[in-house]
Design an enzyme around this catalytic site. Structure first.
Site, short mmCIF file in Angstrom:
data_model
loop_
_atom_site.label_atom_id
_atom_site.label_comp_id
_atom_site.label_asym_id
_atom_site.label_seq_id
_atom_site.Cartn_x
_atom_site.Cartn_y
_atom_site.Cartn_z
N HIS A 5 1.60 4.07 -3.34
CA HIS A 5 1.72 5.52 -3.19
C HIS A 5 3.13 6.03 -3.49
O HIS A 5 3.30 7.00 -4.24
CB HIS A 5 1.31 5.93 -1.78
CG HIS A 5 -0.14 5.75 -1.49
ND1 HIS A 5 -1.14 6.16 -2.35
CD2 HIS A 5 -0.78 5.22 -0.41
CE1 HIS A 5 -2.32 5.89 -1.83
NE2 HIS A 5 -2.13 5.31 -0.65
N GLU A 48 -6.57 5.69 -4.30
CA GLU A 48 -6.96 5.00 -3.07
C GLU A 48 -7.55 3.63 -3.35
O GLU A 48 -7.38 2.71 -2.56
CB GLU A 48 -7.93 5.86 -2.27
CG GLU A 48 -7.27 7.01 -1.53
CD GLU A 48 -6.15 6.56 -0.60
OE1 GLU A 48 -6.10 5.37 -0.21
OE2 GLU A 48 -5.32 7.40 -0.27
N HIS A 68 0.84 -1.20 0.00
CA HIS A 68 0.00 0.00 0.00
C HIS A 68 0.87 1.26 0.00
O HIS A 68 0.72 2.13 -0.86
CB HIS A 68 -0.91 -0.02 1.23
CG HIS A 68 -1.84 1.14 1.35
ND1 HIS A 68 -3.22 1.00 1.32
CD2 HIS A 68 -1.61 2.47 1.51
CE1 HIS A 68 -3.77 2.19 1.45
NE2 HIS A 68 -2.81 3.10 1.58
N GLU A 69 1.77 1.36 0.99
CA GLU A 69 2.53 2.59 1.18
C GLU A 69 3.68 2.74 0.18
O GLU A 69 3.87 3.83 -0.38
CB GLU A 69 3.10 2.62 2.61
CG GLU A 69 2.04 2.67 3.71
CD GLU A 69 1.29 3.99 3.73
OE1 GLU A 69 1.75 4.97 3.10
OE2 GLU A 69 0.23 4.04 4.38
#
EC number: 3.4.17.17
Length: 471
Positions: free
Chosen positions: A285, A316, A280-281
């Site tokens: 992103h 997102e 995710h991070e």
């Protein structure tokens, strides 16, 4: 990757052990509009620190979230909304989140024992956030009630019958409140279906977490997993990694001492969830932000020139999917519950919403935080109303899954912070040399198989999505 298990507060090195319990602080990224995160640190800094100066001897610049770091004419890196949580020990620039009511989720030292991943997150107020927020309070900071702790006490003392009367710092971001004042019900059937699928299989969310998260990891195990993941993504030496026991989220990205820094919550680092957090991070992103800085649409003028759609739903949605990718039980619980809560908040008072959520969440502290999240911006919560921004997670997930068979996912990542709808339009204009695609997209057939598994696990029906989102 630089591994740092030492100083956990980011303003300065820790003094002698505090005599009072450490306070907690968490803050959301100030993204009140969609736009391109940039690569906010000098590339000369993207190297391992072989000989790091002790933090206590370093000059301490103002700590900034990952989304606010400025770099000359490039503007600021702004990622789509997610949590920035920094632990604190009561020093300058630190705020106090406030004391949760007695009951579950409290330990004698004042820290929270509630699973970090089960909670939504609320930004600190100007009063709480100190110097940084007082200079330029972001939208999400401005929407956190300044009297939230006092109103929480009243609410719990009333046995959940009181409707909080919230106060806010001035000026209120009225344009933002108007933009997000209406809830969508477009995907409410999908949200309820996901929630009920979890409860049908596990009984309660707490049982679901225990069964699917696995055991808590030791520091050594975390270091090993993080180190291997950074090597897979080619990020070794670019990101400082710190461990903390005081974060309210699973992990947070920020810029500290001009370096991208990932803080990981020791109390929420579970065996089967840690790599999902890293996907995710870092894998979503961070890499999309790095790629975005290379593109001609890396700033607002470029986005306008190319006629780009808002990036936030795709950003997102993609990150949320990557969080559960490769799990045996890839339930999209949090995105679904946020969507449902906001949908109900638009039609209910605070106390009605709190009671309504009991069918899905037994923990009163967790319900309180979801309700406050959905009622942000309201003063008199006895009235129906919501702040609908958090519906973007499920919205983005559903849209990506609807078009999963036609989206070019590696290209979507390489083009940076763009919507999946703009990929074909931007294909001839993208700067693709030396862009970075996460390792888990290298085997695209397996990646697509996992998306099918997410569809099936969450009971998302292909025909129904086609009716909701026709071509």
């Amino acid at each position: 990757m630089v591994l740092d298990s030492g100083a956990q507060a980011y303003d300065q090195a820790p003094p002698s052990p505090p005599t009072s319990p450490p306070s907690l602080r968490h803050r959301l990224k100030p993204s009140d509009r969609d736009g391109p995160p940039l690569y906010p640190w000098s590339q000369s800094l993207a190297l391992p620190l072989a000989l790091a100066v002790p933090p206590a001897l370093q000059p301490q610049p103002e700590q900034q979230p990952f989304s606010q770091m400025l770099l000359g004419h490039r503007g600021h890196m702004r990622r789509s909304e997610s949590t920035y949580s920094v632990n604190s020990t009561g020093r300058r620039g630190r705020g106090t989140l406030g004391r949760p009511p007695p009951g579950r989720g409290r330990n004698p030292g004042g820290g929270t024992l509630r699973p970090a991943a089960s909670l939504p997150h609320i930004a600190k107020t100007q009063r709480d956030a100190g110097h940084i927020a007082s200079k330029s309070p972001c939208m999400l900071v401005a929407l956190r009630p300044t009297n939230m702790d006092r109103e929480r006490d009243k609410f719990f003392q009333s046995h959940y019958t009181y409707n909080p009367q919230f106060e806010y710092q001035e000026p209120m971001p009225t344009a933002v409140l108007e933009k997000y004042c209406e809830a969508s019900g477009q995907f409410i059937h999908q949200a309820v279906g996901i929630i009920e699928a979890v409860l049908e299989k596990f009984g309660t969310y707490e049982h679901f977490e225990a069964a699917t998260g696995g055991q808590l990891l030791t520091k050594c195990q975390i270091w090993s997993i993080v180190r291997k993941y950074m090597q897979k993504e080619g990020c070794a030496g670019e990101v400082v990694v710190q461990l903390s026991e005081d974060l309210l989220s699973q992990a947070v990205m920020m810029v500290e001492n001009s370096r991208p820094t990932l803080a990981i919550n020791l109390t929420g680092a579970r065996q089967y969830w840690l790599e999902g957090m890293l996907r995710h991070e870092i894998g979503t992103h961070y890499l999309r932000g790095v790629n975005n800085a290379r593109q001609p649409w890396h700033n607002a003028e470029g986005r306008l020139r190319y006629g780009l759609r808002p990036a936030n739903p795709t950003e997102e949605g993609l990150a949320s999917l990557h969080s559960v990718l490769f799990r045996k039980q890839p339930f999209l619980w949090r995105a679904a519950l946020l969507y449902y809560t906001i949908h109900r908040a638009a039609r209910m008072s605070f106390r009605q919403l709190f009671q309504d959520l009991e069918r899905y969440v037994q923990d009163a502290d967790v319900r309180w935080e979801y309700c406050v999240r959905a009622k942000r911006g309201q003063t008199d919560t006895s009235l129906p109303g919501c702040f609908s921004k958090d519906q973007v997670y499920l919205d983005g997930i559903v849209r990506i899954l609807r078009h999963r068979q036609t989206i070019d996912f590696p290209l979507l990542t390489s083009l940076g912070k763009v919507s999946y709808e703009d990929v074909d339009h931007l294909r001839p204009h993208g700067v693709l040399d030396n862009t970075r695609v996460p390792h888990f997209m290298q085997d695209l057939a397996r990646y697509r198989q996992q998306l099918e598994h997410i569809m099936a696990t969450n009971r998302l029906d292909e025909a129904e999505l086609g009716r909701l989102l026709p071509d």
